[in-house]
Design a protein around this motif. Structure first.
Motif, PDB file in Angstrom:
ATOM      1  N   THR A 102      -8.328  20.223  29.032  1.00 24.27           N
ATOM      2  CA  THR A 102      -8.231  21.663  29.291  1.00 24.27           C
ATOM      3  C   THR A 102      -8.550  22.457  28.032  1.00 24.27           C
ATOM      4  O   THR A 102      -9.282  23.458  28.076  1.00 24.27           O
ATOM      5  CB  THR A 102      -6.817  22.017  29.794  1.00 24.27           C
ATOM      6  OG1 THR A 102      -6.556  21.287  31.000  1.00 24.27           O
ATOM      7  CG2 THR A 102      -6.680  23.503  30.064  1.00 24.27           C
ATOM      8  N   GLY A 134     -10.085  28.366  30.766  1.00 19.15           N
ATOM      9  CA  GLY A 134     -10.330  29.353  31.796  1.00 19.15           C
ATOM     10  C   GLY A 134      -9.288  30.445  31.811  1.00 19.15           C
ATOM     11  O   GLY A 134      -8.488  30.594  30.892  1.00 19.15           O
ATOM     12  N   THR A 167      -5.824  25.068  35.467  1.00 15.40           N
ATOM     13  CA  THR A 167      -6.928  24.193  35.072  1.00 15.40           C
ATOM     14  C   THR A 167      -6.410  22.813  34.693  1.00 15.40           C
ATOM     15  O   THR A 167      -6.996  21.783  35.069  1.00 15.40           O
ATOM     16  CB  THR A 167      -7.698  24.804  33.887  1.00 15.40           C
ATOM     17  OG1 THR A 167      -8.221  26.082  34.270  1.00 15.40           O
ATOM     18  CG2 THR A 167      -8.835  23.899  33.455  1.00 15.40           C
TER      19      THR A 167
END
Length: 253
Positions: A191, A197, A203
């Motif tokens: 991640t 994100g 995520t």
């Protein structure tokens, strides 16, 4: 709990069921004569057991259909009656194995609208795995030919959030919760590499699913079954808001 039933107990149970049914329907108040006293209970008709899918494609389709019913509210509640209990009492052959989170809002048997004897279910915080968990997931495919494994993550996973915060801030979780954070570290690191994100916890939850599914798909015991086409390992994500299961990886075609 699996001991043989005695004939006398069967007769008593059947008689008790008949008496209770008669009382509820009002028949008992009208049947007090000799004919009623000599009446015998009717045998409950035996329901046909649900056909067990034997291929990854059929097993996956069964789960997809069940989840669609869960989303729409048009539930069938299959394989959830005394006849089914008796049918699987001596032997089980579930058509799917599901590794899911411990979250109380994500019970696989409900969100896939399945019943008794349909699924092997393993649940750990954030789908964290280790030797015992992996062995439990392997049990169905390796002992009874279960053709499908689903790794099921979900929206707003508290275990993933706790692990993400712990790993980001360098603050260990208390007690054995730290073992969950360690198990989820690969998903956290992916991640971070990918930027996270707009919602890094979500995520990370998705990354945990795809990494775990890939690991199971390629391990030395399950990989031969996957190559042969008798087993599929699917990564999936459950929405708490909609009830829908989204496939992330490995859907059989």
């Amino acid at each position: 709990m699996d001991g043989a039933r005695q004939p006398e107990r069967r007769i008593l149970l059947a008689g008790g069921l008949f008496a209770a049914t008669a009382a509820l329907t009002g028949c008992s108040s009208k049947s007090t004569g000799p004919a009623a006293a000599g009446a015998s209970p009717q045998a409950r008709p035996t329901m046909q057991p649900t056909t067990r899918p034997t291929t990854p494609e059929a097993a996956f389709a069964r789960l997809v259909e069940g989840n669609q019913r869960w989303v729409s509210g048009d539930l069938q509640h299959p394989d959830r009656d005394p006849d089914r209990r008796e049918f699987v009492a001596q032997e089980q052959k579930p058509f799917g194995s599901v590794l899911a989170c411990i979250d109380s809002r994500v019970p696989p048997e409900l969100l896939f609208d399945t019943g008794l004897g349909d699924l092997y279910v393993m649940r750990t915080g954030g789908e964290a795995v280790g030797p015992v968990v992996t062995g439990s997931v392997e049990y169905g495919p390796m002992t009874s030919g279960t053709p499908l494994i689903v790794v099921l993550g979900h929206q707003r996973c508290g275990a993933v959030k706790a692990a993400y915060t712990s790993l980001k801030e360098g603050e260990p979780l208390p007690g054995n919760l730290e073992a969950i954070a360690r198990a989820l570290r690969p998903a956290y690191e992916q991640t971070v590499r990918d930027g996270g994100g707009s919602d890094p916890v979500d995520t990370m939850a998705r990354n945990q699913v795809t990494l775990t599914a890939a690991s199971l798909r390629t391990n030395q015991d399950l990989a031969p079954l996957v190559r042969k086409g008798t087993l599929a390992v699917v990564g999936a994500y459950y929405s708490l808001d909609s009830g829908k299961v989204e496939v992330l990886s490995g859907a059989p075609s």
